[in-house]
Design a protein around this motif. Structure first.
Motif, PDB file in Angstrom:
ATOM      1  N   PRO A 254       0.800  -1.235   0.000  1.00  0.00           N
ATOM      2  CA  PRO A 254       0.000   0.000   0.000  1.00  0.00           C
ATOM      3  C   PRO A 254       0.829   1.279   0.000  1.00  0.00           C
ATOM      4  CG  PRO A 254      -0.884  -1.589   1.578  1.00  0.00           C
ATOM      5  CD  PRO A 254       0.447  -2.108   1.140  1.00  0.00           C
ATOM      6  N   LEU A 255       2.075   1.217   0.492  1.00  0.00           N
ATOM      7  CA  LEU A 255       2.894   2.421   0.573  1.00  0.00           C
ATOM      8  C   LEU A 255       3.326   2.935  -0.788  1.00  0.00           C
ATOM      9  CD1 LEU A 255       5.142   1.810   3.705  1.00  0.00           C
ATOM     10  CD2 LEU A 255       3.083   3.184   3.475  1.00  0.00           C
ATOM     11  N   ALA A 258       1.039   5.519  -1.491  1.00  0.00           N
ATOM     12  CA  ALA A 258       1.314   6.707  -0.686  1.00  0.00           C
ATOM     13  C   ALA A 258       2.333   7.590  -1.389  1.00  0.00           C
ATOM     14  CB  ALA A 258       1.828   6.293   0.697  1.00  0.00           C
ATOM     15  N   THR A 259       3.301   6.977  -2.051  1.00  0.00           N
ATOM     16  CA  THR A 259       4.298   7.732  -2.806  1.00  0.00           C
ATOM     17  C   THR A 259       3.640   8.535  -3.919  1.00  0.00           C
ATOM     18  OG1 THR A 259       5.969   6.028  -2.370  1.00  0.00           O
ATOM     19  CG2 THR A 259       6.418   7.565  -4.164  1.00  0.00           C
ATOM     20  N   CYS A 282      -6.284  12.496  -3.989  1.00  0.00           N
ATOM     21  CA  CYS A 282      -5.721  11.281  -3.385  1.00  0.00           C
ATOM     22  C   CYS A 282      -6.745  10.166  -3.180  1.00  0.00           C
ATOM     23  CB  CYS A 282      -5.090  11.619  -2.029  1.00  0.00           C
ATOM     24  SG  CYS A 282      -3.728  12.801  -2.118  1.00  0.00           S
ATOM     25  N   PHE A 286      -6.016   6.216  -2.167  1.00  0.00           N
ATOM     26  CA  PHE A 286      -6.340   5.711  -0.838  1.00  0.00           C
ATOM     27  C   PHE A 286      -7.303   4.525  -0.915  1.00  0.00           C
ATOM     28  CE2 PHE A 286      -8.567   5.819   3.313  1.00  0.00           C
ATOM     29  CZ  PHE A 286      -7.458   5.702   4.133  1.00  0.00           C
ATOM     30  N   CYS A 289      -5.445   1.546  -1.787  1.00  0.00           N
ATOM     31  CA  CYS A 289      -4.631   1.199  -0.625  1.00  0.00           C
ATOM     32  C   CYS A 289      -5.432   0.356   0.373  1.00  0.00           C
ATOM     33  CB  CYS A 289      -4.128   2.476   0.047  1.00  0.00           C
ATOM     34  SG  CYS A 289      -3.245   2.229   1.578  1.00  0.00           S
ATOM     35  N   SER A 326       0.932  -0.038   7.447  1.00  0.00           N
ATOM     36  CA  SER A 326       1.157   0.658   6.181  1.00  0.00           C
ATOM     37  C   SER A 326       0.040   1.636   5.874  1.00  0.00           C
ATOM     38  CB  SER A 326       1.289  -0.353   5.038  1.00  0.00           C
ATOM     39  OG  SER A 326       2.459  -1.120   5.168  1.00  0.00           O
ATOM     40  N   LEU A 327      -1.183   1.258   6.221  1.00  0.00           N
ATOM     41  CA  LEU A 327      -2.326   2.142   5.995  1.00  0.00           C
ATOM     42  C   LEU A 327      -2.191   3.414   6.835  1.00  0.00           C
ATOM     43  CD1 LEU A 327      -5.035   2.430   4.545  1.00  0.00           C
ATOM     44  CD2 LEU A 327      -6.115   1.291   6.486  1.00  0.00           C
ATOM     45  N   TRP A 330       0.560   5.582   5.455  1.00  0.00           N
ATOM     46  CA  TRP A 330       0.043   6.296   4.278  1.00  0.00           C
ATOM     47  C   TRP A 330      -0.449   7.679   4.696  1.00  0.00           C
ATOM     48  CZ3 TRP A 330      -3.788   8.738   1.710  1.00  0.00           C
ATOM     49  CH2 TRP A 330      -3.852   8.620   0.321  1.00  0.00           C
TER      50      TRP A 330
END
Length: 414
Positions: A254-255, A258-259, A282, A286, A289, A326-327, A330
């Protein structure tokens, strides 16, 4: 208007696909690495590779964010990039010296040749330069080039790893070399000429100040998510690190999104976008994600022993914990990016400092009993602390009035 919206949607889809190649191919190459090297060899591979990300972030000292910010605000791209490289010389040299000493500790604890570590870690110098170059293209808004570079890097890394495995090599050093070579080759595309504009001169004071303030957040963010992998080679066995490395490989999927969200939100925030506009920007990232995290939680107990081998059963629970972490990470990354884009890199740094502080405190308390499960729990707690701080600051800190630099629609969509 419809064509512009369609173009923006297709750009997001392209970014998700090309950036998603990294974790997708990481999932495919993970079992190859696990079966080829075993838990101990996989731990040695992580001992070589993971410190590079953390060290490169410290070496670049927030400069990529500063370069992206000033270019997005209308500064000359080539001037900003050259100034960024000059500002990065001293911190990069300092990091290189520190890694020379840290390499001794890792070499002895993980039974990795010291000279091999130094050769691999020399890529930190290249990585710092590449990050600054990415910052320049981010400021320009050239998402296509950044997408292609990340996608090509993921594909080359997978192909090189497969070749090494097919040859029958089981040493972690050869797999590390394959990964690093693929990074260098794919990053070469970023060094095509930046847009040529009328030079406006350099601004050492402004960029230096912004870089320093942004570095606190940048380093703290990466440290809070990578410090566990940086410290584990000195605190845990290679086997425990191998379990944790497999868990991280899957849980960090998921990251990647985020990038994507962070790079877009920083530029939009620098141009004066509101919170609601950034949320809309976003939202797709998301949503994907969240779906990825849910998939990991459900599939990990079944897929992990099959894909990586029964020896990696201890990776399942840490993998699930890290997926949730990771969420939360984010949220930390995107919130910090928005605040930095609004010219408040110091305030944005508070988010990641809170997260980093929680990580350091927990590692000090549990240093003598660090395992893959302990490290995952620490990561979850630190991410939660950072996420709460990020949401609070975004809600409480008013959007500053600022002069938005206008560009033509054609330039924005380049």
């Amino acid at each position: 208007m419809g064509k512009l919206r369609q173009r923006a949607t297709s750009e997001k889809a392209r970014g998700v696909v090309l950036y998603g190649l990294g974790p997708a191919l990481g999932i495919l190459s993970g079992p190859i690495l696990a079966h080829a090297m075993g838990a101990e060899g996989r731990g040695q591979f992580a001992s070589i590779m993971q410190p590079i990300t953390m060290a490169a972030a410290v070496a670049s000292l927030g400069i990529p964010s500063a370069v992206a910010y000033f270019i997005a605000r209308g500064r000359n791209a080539r001037d900003c990039y050259r100034l960024g490289i000059l500002l990065g010389v001293i911190p990069t040299v300092i990091v290189a010296i520190v890694m020379v000493f840290y390499g001794r500790i890792v070499s002895e604890n993980q039974d990795i040749p010291y000279l091999l570590l130094l050769i691999c870690w020399s890529s930190i110098l290249v990585s710092a330069m590449v990050q600054i170059r990415r910052g320049a293209w981010q400021g320009v808004g050239q998402w296509r080039l950044l997408d292609i570079e990340r996608g090509a890097g993921a594909l080359l890394r997978f192909l090189f790893v497969v070749v090494v495995a097919l040859v029958g090599i089981t040493s972690a050093s050869y797999f590390a070399a394959a990964a690093l070579i693929s990074f260098v080759v794919s990053a070469a595309i970023l060094f095509i000429p930046l847009p040529k504009e009328e030079s406006r001169g350099g601004d050492w004071a402004s960029m230096g100040k912004y870089s320093f303030l942004a570095s606190i957040g940048t380093i703290s963010t990466i440290a809070s998510s990578r410090l566990d992998q940086l410290l584990m080679p000195a605190a845990a066995s290679a086997k425990e690190l191998g379990y944790y490395a497999v868990a991280v490989t899957v849980a960090e999927i998921p990251l990647v999104l985020a990038t994507l969200a962070a790079r877009n939100s920083l530029q939009k925030a620098a141009k004066g976008a509101s919170n609601s506009a950034i949320v809309r920007e976003c939202l797709v990232f998301f949503g994907v994600c969240v779906v990825a995290v849910l998939a990991i939680l459900v599939a990990a107990p079944v897929v992990t022993p099959i894909a990586f081998g029964s020896d990696f059963g201890p990776s399942v629970v840490p993998m699930q914990i890290l997926a949730v972490s990771s969420l939360l990470t984010w949220i930390v990354v995107v919130a910090s990016s928005v605040l930095s884009g609004r010219g408040y890199p110091g305030v944005g740094s508070i988010i990641s400092i809170v997260s980093l502080g929680a990580t350091v405190l927990a590692f000090v308390i549990f240093w003598s009993s660090i395992s893959s499960l302990t490290a995952a729990a620490i990561a979850l707690c630190s991410s939660a602390a950072g996420a709460v701080s990020g949401i609070f600051l975004l809600l409480k800190l008013p959007r500053p009035r600022q002069t938005v630099v206008l560009r033509s629609a054609k330039e924005r969509l380049t």
